[in-house]
Design a protein around this motif. Structure first.
Motif, PDB file in Angstrom:
ATOM      1  N   VAL B 103       0.846  -1.193   0.000  1.00 47.08           N
ATOM      2  CA  VAL B 103       0.000   0.000   0.000  1.00 47.08           C
ATOM      3  C   VAL B 103       0.884   1.247   0.000  1.00 47.08           C
ATOM      4  N   VAL B 104       0.607   2.160  -0.917  1.00 51.46           N
ATOM      5  CA  VAL B 104       1.344   3.417  -0.958  1.00 51.46           C
ATOM      6  C   VAL B 104       0.471   4.505  -0.343  1.00 51.46           C
ATOM      7  N   HIS B 105       0.973   5.133   0.711  1.00 49.66           N
ATOM      8  CA  HIS B 105       0.242   6.260   1.299  1.00 49.66           C
ATOM      9  C   HIS B 105       0.743   7.551   0.672  1.00 49.66           C
ATOM     10  N   VAL B 106      -0.196   8.392   0.241  1.00 47.15           N
ATOM     11  CA  VAL B 106       0.153   9.677  -0.362  1.00 47.15           C
ATOM     12  C   VAL B 106      -0.588  10.737   0.425  1.00 47.15           C
ATOM     13  N   SER B 107       0.125  11.736   0.936  1.00 47.02           N
ATOM     14  CA  SER B 107      -0.579  12.742   1.721  1.00 47.02           C
ATOM     15  C   SER B 107       0.060  14.115   1.570  1.00 47.02           C
ATOM     16  N   ASP B 108      -0.785  15.124   1.518  1.00 48.93           N
ATOM     17  CA  ASP B 108      -0.282  16.502   1.544  1.00 48.93           C
ATOM     18  C   ASP B 108      -0.570  17.120   2.920  1.00 48.93           C
ATOM     19  N   GLY B 109      -0.909  16.268   3.902  1.00 46.00           N
ATOM     20  CA  GLY B 109      -1.189  16.761   5.244  1.00 46.00           C
ATOM     21  C   GLY B 109      -2.668  17.005   5.453  1.00 46.00           C
ATOM     22  N   ARG B 110      -3.373  17.165   4.357  1.00 47.74           N
ATOM     23  CA  ARG B 110      -4.791  17.453   4.435  1.00 47.74           C
ATOM     24  C   ARG B 110      -5.590  16.244   3.940  1.00 47.74           C
TER      25      ARG B 110
END
Lengths: 373, 373
Positions: B103-110
């Motif tokens: 699983v790849v987690h992608v986040s911009d903090g929001r």
């Protein structure tokens, strides 16, 4: 038939009349405009059987000569070709002349086109008189009504009545309702008229009409039980009404809701757009997880993964609560609400919910939740 | 694998790599980007079997940190989804992390996305080294060569060799030739290199390459007899070559022509566009009627009528002469010639004619006339 016309004015009217020219029409003669030149000006008529348009280029506009060198008469010309020619030639004016009743010469002095034409008598007799109850309405009011409702009508022909917007006029107000059975939009505006009528107008007709209202302050509706006419400037659109009884929607709209989310429309919209990226299997299903302290927007797909986002600007007055819905429907509803803050009222997980502008009660929208497992 | 990256730089490279992602690919794993994070930066690899792209986000650009908080490793991620996410989120930087290899987690903090991913080992081994003869060429020269030739290649797959642009390099010049057998375009430019090679490059590849050259002054071509590589900045495109012998076109281009029309390109173009409105039956057939005193551009359709226009700016040095041709081909040739005055040389009614910029011999184009009755 002969006339010389200012190209710009001709083109404006050809573009209006083109709205009733169907790309594919089972009746070949309806691929033509009917042109009639007489002392009132040049009348251009088009029709696709459902919608007809009559628009006139006047002889003079504000003292400026628009039509000159005229000989009365009429002919049919291929609508697409004639419009393309009027658009592509360069001259300021265009001379159009019918020869032998069979060929129309069109020239701007530089290019010359000889178009095979059909006799004006071959065009079907269309009933284009405004008849029935009349209502004057400000263009900008009608525009808003259509923008806020027409999108909610069905685009599928299985139940024709759902492709209409129901206009219900009486007691000093106009109520417009559109629904495709999964969502509904209902707009109410005050009108200064004692008239009373109800009409199921094809949503597409209304969109065409308001698309043409750019320079007109006012539009006059006239309706019988079979058709509706819109008059503005020197243009008239005549549309059939959709037959059948409009579903009774008055009782569907809840008077009160149990809890309400108030959210910043812009933030909510952006979150829905992002989170919808991951709802690829069941088209566009998104979930709200609501509590007084947090609002989570999320989606999940067994195939590609999941997405979630927390709102930062909101209020919610209820117990923890989850509801899933079609993101596209909610996004269209938020767009129509045209609000800084949007208010979404809930009755329960499987009950339709209400979308409103937090500061304006004239528009009420309804959407049905989606069952998830 | 883990990294935090400036979103703008990531997105730029994802958009480059997207050019090799096919809308429908028979090999499902090629719907992914291969991401590899190591001390050189983040490498993004994409391929549709015909064209592969390797592009790198460097650790630092001009002293500015682009990648931080890294852990080396690699994974595959759905190309379209990952690009859409990088485009739609709002944060300035994006953190990407692989969990459990699946699983790849992608986040911009929001917003947070959890993307199901495929192990990096599942990606096919692609040979992406630049090999063979090398040629450095200025980006703007290659751009011009492609703009002036690629459109003339065939888009039909029946004869694959015709979908290529033939690049013939030697004796200090590059000659690019494209033809779909009804028209031909041949561009010659001087190059400062002693190398010698010939390569049939898919026209589509060349269009992709020059579409990506916006910020690069120079591009390096490397070619073997099976493939060609284009390197610029931190990006490399690798394309298969089209197999087979390119048709010998050198003898087709006439050395001299009997008479020539010189016309203002803009006026001729506008006339062709207008007159083509009436060539509806045989797609786009238009006729020149040429003499020393007049040039008439005309078309005729039994069904809809006829159109004609006289040019005002021209010279023609020959006897009265008529020739019919595909207007689309001539319009594309005029556009490619990029000339104030275009020169069209004729040999006879049924012989191919030559289109040139009146002031530039580096581009020669040929079009075949159409027989009319």
């Amino acid at each position: 038939m002969k006339f010389t016309v200012l190209r710009e004015e001709l083109l404006k009217n050809l573009q209006i009349a083109s709205r009733a020219i169907a790309a594919k029409n089972p009746i070949p003669v309806l691929a033509n405009f009917k042109l009639v030149m007489n002392e009132k000006g040049l009348t251009i008529l088009s029709s696709n059987n459902e919608l007809s348009i009559v628009t006139r280029v006047p002889m003079v506009i504000q003292g400026k000569t628009i039509l000159s060198d005229i000989e009365e008469g009429g002919t049919l010309v291929n609508a697409k070709l004639f419009t393309d020619i009027a658009r592509k030639v360069e001259g300021e004016s265009l001379t159009v002349e019918l020869f032998d009743g069979t060929v129309v010469h069109v020239s701007d002095g530089r290019s010359t086109y000889k178009l095979n034409s059909v006799k004006v008598e071959e065009y079907p007799e269309l009933d284009v008189d405004a008849a029935g109850v009349r209502l004057d309405i400000a263009s900008k009011v009608l525009k808003k009504v259509v923008e806020q409702t027409a999108f909610a009508a069905s685009t599928k022909e299985q139940r024709p009545i759902m492709t209409a917007v129901n206009l219900d006029v009486g007691e000093g107000k106009l109520v417009a309702t559109a629904t495709d059975s999964a969502r509904l939009s209902r707009k109410e505006v005050v009108i200064d008229s004692p008239v009373k009528f109800t009409a199921n107008v094809p949503a597409k007709t209304l969109v065409d009409v308001v698309g043409l209202l750019d320079n007109e302050d006012q539009v006059t509706l006239s309706t019988t039980d079979k058709r509706i006419t819109f008059e503005f400037g020197t243009t008239m659109l005549i549309s059939r009404l959709v037959g059948g009884e409009y579903p009774n929607t008055a009782n569907i709209i809840p008077k009160t809701t149990n809890f309400a989310l108030v959210a910043n429309a812009k933030e909510l919209m952006a979150a829905l757009e992002r989170v919808a990226l991951l709802s690829v299997e069941r088209e566009n299903v998104i979930k709200f997880t609501l509590s007084e302290t947090s609002v989570e927007v999320s989606s999940k797909s067994a195939q590609v993964g999941s997405a979630s986002e927390a709102l930062t600007h909101f209020s919610f007055n209820g117990d923890k609560f989850e509801i899933s819905f079609n993101a596209g429907y909610l996004m269209e509803a938020i767009r129509a609400a045209d609000a800084e803050d949007v208010k979404i009222g809930f009755l329960g997980e499987m009950r339709p919910f209400v979308i409103k502008n937090d500061k304006d009660d004239s528009l009420v929208q309804l959407a049905t939740p989606v069952r998830t497992y």
